[in-house]
Scaffold this motif. Structure first.
Motif, PDB file in Angstrom:
ATOM      1  N   UNK B  81       0.860  -1.191   0.000  1.00 35.39           N
ATOM      2  CA  UNK B  81       0.000   0.000   0.000  1.00 35.39           C
ATOM      3  C   UNK B  81       0.894   1.238   0.000  1.00 35.39           C
ATOM      4  N   UNK B  82       0.302   2.395  -0.299  1.00 40.28           N
ATOM      5  CA  UNK B  82       1.035   3.661  -0.339  1.00 40.28           C
ATOM      6  C   UNK B  82       0.553   4.546   0.795  1.00 40.28           C
ATOM      7  N   UNK B  83       1.247   4.534   1.931  1.00 41.34           N
ATOM      8  CA  UNK B  83       0.748   5.350   3.050  1.00 41.34           C
ATOM      9  C   UNK B  83       0.880   6.830   2.765  1.00 41.34           C
ATOM     10  N   UNK B  84      -0.127   7.626   3.159  1.00 39.74           N
ATOM     11  CA  UNK B  84      -0.052   9.073   2.955  1.00 39.74           C
ATOM     12  C   UNK B  84       1.177   9.677   3.630  1.00 39.74           C
ATOM     13  N   UNK B  85       1.640   9.067   4.724  1.00 39.23           N
ATOM     14  CA  UNK B  85       2.804   9.590   5.432  1.00 39.23           C
ATOM     15  C   UNK B  85       4.065   9.569   4.581  1.00 39.23           C
ATOM     16  N   UNK B  86       4.078   8.726   3.543  1.00 36.87           N
ATOM     17  CA  UNK B  86       5.239   8.677   2.664  1.00 36.87           C
ATOM     18  C   UNK B  86       4.949   9.426   1.369  1.00 36.87           C
ATOM     19  N   UNK B  87       3.995  10.349   1.407  1.00 44.62           N
ATOM     20  CA  UNK B  87       3.723  11.193   0.246  1.00 44.62           C
ATOM     21  C   UNK B  87       2.927  10.478  -0.836  1.00 44.62           C
ATOM     22  N   UNK B  88       2.463   9.264  -0.539  1.00 39.59           N
ATOM     23  CA  UNK B  88       1.650   8.557  -1.519  1.00 39.59           C
ATOM     24  C   UNK B  88       2.443   7.931  -2.639  1.00 39.59           C
ATOM     25  N   UNK B  89       3.782   7.928  -2.522  1.00 37.43           N
ATOM     26  CA  UNK B  89       4.594   7.348  -3.591  1.00 37.43           C
ATOM     27  C   UNK B  89       5.238   6.032  -3.168  1.00 37.43           C
ATOM     28  N   UNK B  90       5.907   6.025  -2.026  1.00 36.88           N
ATOM     29  CA  UNK B  90       6.585   4.812  -1.573  1.00 36.88           C
ATOM     30  C   UNK B  90       5.559   3.772  -1.121  1.00 36.88           C
ATOM     31  N   UNK B  91       5.899   2.513  -1.360  1.00 34.19           N
ATOM     32  CA  UNK B  91       4.978   1.450  -0.975  1.00 34.19           C
ATOM     33  C   UNK B  91       5.554   0.630   0.183  1.00 34.19           C
ATOM     34  N   UNK B  92       4.683   0.265   1.119  1.00 38.44           N
ATOM     35  CA  UNK B  92       5.077  -0.618   2.219  1.00 38.44           C
ATOM     36  C   UNK B  92       4.060  -1.749   2.300  1.00 38.44           C
ATOM     37  N   UNK B  93       4.412  -2.775   3.064  1.00 42.95           N
ATOM     38  CA  UNK B  93       3.503  -3.900   3.239  1.00 42.95           C
ATOM     39  C   UNK B  93       2.221  -3.482   3.937  1.00 42.95           C
ATOM     40  N   UNK B  94       1.137  -4.109   3.559  1.00 44.40           N
ATOM     41  CA  UNK B  94      -0.160  -3.739   4.156  1.00 44.40           C
ATOM     42  C   UNK B  94      -0.135  -3.929   5.669  1.00 44.40           C
ATOM     43  N   UNK B  95       0.612  -4.932   6.166  1.00 42.57           N
ATOM     44  CA  UNK B  95       0.663  -5.156   7.618  1.00 42.57           C
ATOM     45  C   UNK B  95       1.670  -4.230   8.313  1.00 42.57           C
ATOM     46  N   UNK B  96       2.464  -3.484   7.528  1.00 38.97           N
ATOM     47  CA  UNK B  96       3.342  -2.464   8.101  1.00 38.97           C
ATOM     48  C   UNK B  96       2.638  -1.108   8.101  1.00 38.97           C
ATOM     49  N   UNK B  97       1.391  -1.091   7.706  1.00 38.48           N
ATOM     50  CA  UNK B  97       0.625   0.154   7.593  1.00 38.48           C
ATOM     51  C   UNK B  97      -0.640   0.054   8.432  1.00 38.48           C
ATOM     52  N   UNK B  98      -1.303   1.205   8.584  1.00 39.89           N
ATOM     53  CA  UNK B  98      -2.612   1.216   9.216  1.00 39.89           C
ATOM     54  C   UNK B  98      -3.680   1.457   8.138  1.00 39.89           C
ATOM     55  N   UNK B  99      -3.355   1.102   6.904  1.00 40.26           N
ATOM     56  CA  UNK B  99      -4.289   1.283   5.791  1.00 40.26           C
ATOM     57  C   UNK B  99      -5.658   0.673   6.089  1.00 40.26           C
ATOM     58  N   UNK B 100      -6.693   1.318   5.568  1.00 42.42           N
ATOM     59  CA  UNK B 100      -8.045   0.764   5.699  1.00 42.42           C
ATOM     60  C   UNK B 100      -8.294  -0.356   4.677  1.00 42.42           C
ATOM     61  N   UNK B 101      -7.453  -0.435   3.653  1.00 41.50           N
ATOM     62  CA  UNK B 101      -7.607  -1.460   2.614  1.00 41.50           C
ATOM     63  C   UNK B 101      -6.787  -2.672   3.026  1.00 41.50           C
ATOM     64  N   UNK B 102      -7.295  -3.478   3.966  1.00 42.00           N
ATOM     65  CA  UNK B 102      -6.492  -4.549   4.542  1.00 42.00           C
ATOM     66  C   UNK B 102      -7.344  -5.793   4.716  1.00 42.00           C
ATOM     67  N   UNK B 103      -6.680  -6.942   4.839  1.00 38.89           N
ATOM     68  CA  UNK B 103      -7.438  -8.167   5.097  1.00 38.89           C
ATOM     69  C   UNK B 103      -8.318  -8.000   6.329  1.00 38.89           C
ATOM     70  N   UNK B 104      -9.518  -8.493   6.244  1.00 42.57           N
ATOM     71  CA  UNK B 104     -10.515  -8.425   7.327  1.00 42.57           C
ATOM     72  C   UNK B 104     -10.987  -7.001   7.657  1.00 42.57           C
ATOM     73  N   UNK B 105     -10.392  -5.976   7.022  1.00 48.08           N
ATOM     74  CA  UNK B 105     -10.837  -4.586   7.195  1.00 48.08           C
ATOM     75  C   UNK B 105     -10.974  -4.176   8.669  1.00 48.08           C
ATOM     76  N   UNK B 106     -10.118  -4.726   9.526  1.00 48.58           N
ATOM     77  CA  UNK B 106     -10.223  -4.409  10.952  1.00 48.58           C
ATOM     78  C   UNK B 106      -9.512  -3.112  11.277  1.00 48.58           C
TER      79      UNK B 106
END
Lengths: 242, 242
Positions: B81-106
């Motif tokens: 995913x592209x966290x806003x904290x990284x300017x929306x360009x760099x990508x990190x793992x979904x489990x290294x983020x608090x993204x809402x687009x995640x497994x189980x949407x928890x």
């Protein structure tokens, strides 16, 4: 919200991983994470979540949240529970407690991330986990201290870490530890787990009783003793194969 | 674990309550809780969880964990995913983020508990919530600072609270606030929400664009301006009925 579709009655949650830990059984597990950092635990991600990309960047965080299911707890719940912190007598609301007997059986643990092994799938090695082996994990998230560390928070009937008991080991237990390759870390684990007093609150008077707690591949048999000053300590009598 | 029944493929989670908040839409919601304490929110428990006994004793805790479902996010997820904290360009793992687009949407939010109203069912009044109105909540638990406050934790690419922008209000916007009974608290909310810069990271250059964020019953229309020193501020142009 009239333009939104109706909410489903329930959400299906698939485990993203399973815990492997030093706790084969529920009994004896510290009641909060971080109280037994000698406990080894790993979170092993399940397909299709075990792509190493899913944890890219996570190694830069020292602590993780795990959201998991208390899968060995009953699905029934009651509005009031008896927290061990209140001696097992006073009752509080289930949502005012961290009881495992709760609606949806959801658990939340803050754990330390030691390292990540992506040689075969994804294995996160953890410290301080309070989870029974086999626990299904529904989500993991990095811990954000600037948002989630609130040392000033008031915490009702659990304002500080629980008191600990002194722990002694019998010569037979010490001899068994000496024979084991993991003797030193197992000794630390036994001391940390028993210091939390895993005995059921309502039975803490019955000192003659011998309890057993399973840690790794052994059954740690212990008993309460009262010393000359009237203080209780827990003594490990024997460390036997489980 | 061979003596245990097989784990189910999925666990059914029923909402125990629903959020009512100042955020009718996802857009503009602060990306972590506690960043906009002018936001009003309540958690209304649903039957059969709305028995006042379920929250007995909870008023002695100042902070709560809410575990909820990002019900407006898509069910699909991607490993990166592209966290806003990284300017929306760099990508990190979904489990290294608090993204809402995640497994189980928890989702997981630490919120302040203001008070509890049990006159009709159970309503928990909250401060600092970052939740869209209608969010289904799966669990609530008291916050334990001695276990969960770790100011020393390392937090990778999100080591501190996000920077904030200056916020200005046009005379028309100020006039509208003056007309409203809740003008003062709405002004505070607008300032706190816009200070977090809700614009999508990848569009932050496009200054002529007018954005709208819905708060309470209004649409707050704003635009980015650059001052003489080259610093960006967000200016509220208009506060219109939503």
């Amino acid at each position: 919200m009239n333009d939104r579709p109706a909410l489903p009655d329930a959400f299906d949650m698939a485990p993203v991983g399973l815990i492997e830990s030093d706790f084969p059984d529920k009994f004896g597990i510290p009641r909060q994470p971080g109280l037994a950092d000698a406990a080894r635990a790993s979170l092993v991600l399940l397909p299709p979540f075990d792509d190493p990309l899913t944890v890219r960047g996570l190694e830069a965080f020292s602590h993780l949240w795990l959201t998991f299911v208390f899968h060995q707890s009953p699905e029934r719940w009651t509005p009031l529970v008896r927290p061990p912190r209140l001696g097992g007598n006073a009752r509080v609301g289930v949502f005012a407690s961290r009881s495992t007997h709760r609606p949806n059986r959801l658990g939340l643990s803050l754990v330390e991330l030691v390292d990540i092994d992506t040689a075969h799938g994804v294995r996160l090695n953890l410290r301080g986990a309070d989870l029974v082996s086999g626990t299904p994990v529904l989500d993991l998230k990095p811990y954000l201290p600037w948002a989630e560390s609130r040392p000033e928070a008031r915490a009702g009937f659990a304002p500080e870490a629980p008191p600990t008991l002194a722990v002694a080991l019998s010569p037979a237990a010490e001899a068994e530890l000496t024979r084991r390759d993991d003797g030193e870390s197992l000794r630390a684990l036994i001391r940390q787990v028993l210091a939390q007093d895993p005995r059921p609150a309502y039975r803490r008077g019955a000192e003659e009783r011998v309890y057993g707690v399973r840690l790794r591949d052994v059954d740690v048999r212990f008993q309460a003793r009262t010393d000359a000053r009237g203080e209780t300590r827990l003594e490990v009598i024997e460390i036997a194969p489980a």
